[in-house]
Design an enzyme around this catalytic site. Structure first.
Site: not given
Length: 771
Positions: A27, A687
């Site tokens: 990805c 995050h």
């Protein structure tokens, strides 16, 4: 990773016989999706009695690479990827190509579908041998096609950026040191050293658009599309080939030729050809046919309208010389900023430079003020709102600032190519402001060049207002850009996949440009059950475990997890009754590796036994002491995402490792603005990477009612892990923490026990299983 079940089920697959399968997962971000898909495929293949080896192409490079011997003995290959994967090694094998999300959501279906997948390079009816694997879309819906188009554009931009930066900086340096103003513009003495440097930079600029076009085509149609894409891009930038002596279609034309070449090759590959012709199709027939068709189509069909636009725009501008200087300046600024080297830009520039000889230097002054606005504005935008840009984007922004000082507008092209809907309008707005101010003040430029450099060299009349116009235009462009980009990413992050840009100006990218953990990870997870990274439940062997790795940005993560009764916990226990960590991958070089006795290790330490949850292992220190009793909270008071992130940041501040709570919250929320990190199944991975923390710190808290994290399946986040790592330590340490957490957080039994723990002591005891 290779999985070989100790006791394969007798009803493995429909045929009752195990298959030898290979898979590749990849990805753009190169973190969660890559490894989650690999693990789901490995788990499912094991449960069905098949043998599988999975190659992961993450941000740290390819791991567990498939060898020629692997391919030779394989019954089929599954490619679950959202970026290009080289398929030439799979010629003659059944290949099924899908998006990486399918590897996570529907691994069973993929294993069944690969049985009847077309043969790559020689399947019935696929002519060129690509079959459905030709494009990453794999023949999926329109939504997937849009994703493929975006990925292709980012691929082209990421390869173009080095040419823009190297070419632009070489030209800028040569002009700064060796150039001087002349009636023909800034000139470098013929035969000088700096002329040679300038020529090198010019070559980089000449290759810029062909590279953009070629790698857009490559991302769509694979290698056979590379040549027609590059030649098409070259044609787009050489207007003399279609009746435009002084202008061309520019980078917009290059984008058009890239997509045309890519999809033309895809179409040609579907044409059935005799078996004897198949070997020469991808290296001879397809490139020649596609190049010829595309080149002639552009020259005879697209070129004429472009030439017509150029001619009529010039005539239209000539009729406006008697109008208001402010209006004319605004119009010229709009045109200069629109396509940066394309027909509209060249029309305005040549109009202004052509009037210098007649004594009217004010029109060129308007153009000169607008020319540097785009690179200066885009570079400034990367400084104003750094959170909206990847590391590579920010580096490109610095180069764009430098190019802007020397009137090299091409420095903004990567930004415009990556985010045309946001950047081009912002550029045009700033260009109009600069042109209008220059026109109002009567700024004059005696040479056909723009940017601060011409003022420094004495070619500009009305220097103070010239700089006011340039600065005002650049600021307007920067503010408009960050506003439009921010609105765009916030709109997209409402529950659908939003990838962090991975290219130099967009990419990631996973480009590369410079991608971030969890960007667009929501869609990759979807609503499928059984989101785990290891093969077994607590105490399970987890054969074939794949560690979750970090992206190029290596940002810290927070994971939000909730137990789901529908999640498959996997088989209990292993052959030796020991539990294994994420280090127990087939590739011993990843996050640990296999020890001789089969016990897993992570990052060179932390041996784990199968009864780690029951033996009362040091519950006061988890994840090397990053998660302690100080950073555990049994109940979150916050009811929404932003407040939850702030509450977690304040919780972690109690350790003394958070130097700036506000900055930590800002960075975490900035990451959320780039795309929801809710994974579904009550899991999310928000995050932030920031120096607001002085050392890695991990916090954990539970939410009784759940928090809306924008997950694609609509589930609420109930368990929150928040991880903060300083930028200097974000690489390996982030990778290690993410791998360890991912291993456990994807274990449904672990989540259920964590959700059911009565108090902080019980929570720490459960968390002590993370090694």
């Amino acid at each position: 990773m290779t999985t070989t079940p100790a006791d394969p089920p007798t009803d493995a697959g429909n045929s009752g016989q195990g298959l030898k399968l290979l898979a590749v997962t990849a990805c753009p971000t190169g973190i969660a999706h890559t490894y989650m898909a690999a693990e789901k495929l490995a788990q499912t293949a094991r449960s069905l009695g098949h043998e599988i080896k999975v190659e992961t192409q993450g941000s740290i490079g390819a791991e567990n690479v498939l060898s020629d011997n692997d391919v030779r003995g394989a019954d089929g290959i599954i490619i679950a990827a959202d970026k290009e994967v080289d398929r030439s090694r799979f010629v003659g094998k059944k290949v099924l190509a899908v998006g990486v999300a399918e590897g996570i959501r529907h691994p069973e279906q993929l294993i069944e579908r690969v049985r009847s997948a077309p043969v790559y390079g020689g399947a019935e009816g696929d002519g060129a041998g690509a079959g459905t694997g030709t494009t990453p879309s794999g023949g999926s819906s329109g939504g997937r096609e849009r994703s493929v188009a975006y990925k292709a554009l980012m691929n082209g931009v990421s390869y173009m950026i080095p040419f823009v930066v190297v070419g632009g900086l070489l030209i800028a340096i040569s002009l700064a040191v060796g150039g001087h103003p002349t009636p023909e513009g800034l000139k470098i003495p013929a035969g000088s050293f700096w002329e040679d440097v300038n020529n090198l930079g010019a070559i980089g600029f000449q290759l810029m658009v062909p590279i953009l076009s070629g790698y857009i085509a490559y991302a769509i149609g694979d290698r056979p599309a590379l040549v027609p894409g590059m030649i098409g891009g070259w044609i787009a930038t050489h207007g003399e080939l279609y009746g435009m002596k002084d202008a061309s279609a520019g980078f917009i034309g290059g984008i058009v030729t890239g997509f045309l070449a890519g999809y033309l090759v895809v179409w040609i590959k579907k044409v059935a050809v005799p078996k004897f012709a198949r070997p020469i199709m991808p290296i001879i027939v397809i490139p020649i046919v596609a190049t010829t068709a595309l080149g002639l189509f552009f020259i005879y069909v697209l070129g004429k309208p472009i030439s017509w636009v150029f001619t009529h725009l010039t005539g239209w501008l000539s009729g406006m010389t008697g109008t208001s200087a402010i209006v004319l300046g605004a119009i010229l600024g709009l045109m200069i900023a629109f396509d940066m080297g394309g027909p509209v830009n060249k029309t305005a520039f040549l109009f202004g430079s052509g009037l210098i000889a007649s004594g009217n230097q004010t029109v060129m002054g308007m153009c000169a003020a607008a020319i540097p606005v785009m690179p200066l504005g885009q570079g400034l935008a990367t400084l104003i709102r750094r959170r909206l840009y990847s590391e590579q984007e920010r580096e490109t922004g610095m180069a764009a600032l430098f190019m802007g000082l020397f009137g090299i507008s091409e420095g903004a092209i990567p930004f415009a190519a990556a985010r045309p809907a946001q950047v081009i309008p912002a550029n045009m707005l700033g260009g109009a402001v600069a042109g209008a101010l220059a026109g109002m003040a009567g700024v004059a430029d005696a040479v056909p060049h723009g940017g601060p450099i011409v003022a420094v060299l004495g070619a500009v009349e009305g220097v103070p207002m010239f700089f006011v116009a340039v600065v005002a235009g650049a600021v307007v462009t920067a503010l408009a850009t960050v506003t439009l980009v921010d609105v765009s990413v916030r709109r997209k992050s409402g529950g659908v996949r939003v990838g962090a840009r991975a290219v130099g100006v967009g990419a990631g990218a996973d480009a590369g440009v410079g991608s971030e953990v969890g960007a667009g990870v929501a869609a990759a997870v979807g609503g499928a059950a059984g989101r785990r990274v290891t093969g077994g439940a607590a105490g399970g062997a987890g054969a074939g475990v794949v560690p979750v790795a970090s992206s190029g940005a290596a940002e810290p993560v927070a994971a939000v997890v909730g137990g789901s009764p529908e999640v498959d916990a996997g088989p209990d226990g292993g052959a030796d009754g020991t539990s294994r960590t994420a280090g127990d991958a087939a590739d011993p070089g990843v996050a640990g590796g296999d020890s001789a006795d089969g016990h897993g290790s992570v990052a060179g330490g932390n041996e784990v036994g199968g009864d780690s949850a029951e033996d009362g292992s040091d519950a006061a220190e988890v994840l090397s002491g990053y998660l302690t009793g100080q950073t555990v909270k049994t109940h979150l008071d916050a009811g929404e995402k932003e407040a939850a992130i702030r509450e977690m940041a304040e919780l972690m501040a109690g350790t003394g490792r958070v130097s700036d709570v506000g900055e930590l919250v800002r960075v975490a929320l900035a990451r959320e603005a780039q795309g929801t990190t809710g994974l579904g199944e009550e899991i999310a991975i928000p995050h932030a990477k920031t120096d607001a923390v002085t050392a890695p710190v991990v916090g954990f808290a539970r939410s009784a009612d759940g928090i809306d994290w924008g997950s694609p399946d609509g589930t609420l986040a109930r368990l929150v892990f928040m991880i903060s790592v300083p930028e200097a330590a974000a690489g390996d340490e982030h990778l290690r923490i993410l791998a360890l957490l991912a291993r456990k957080l994807m274990d449904a039994d672990f989540r259920a026990r964590l959700q059911g723990a009565e108090d902080e002591t019980a929570i720490l005891r459960v968390l002590g299983e993370i090694h």
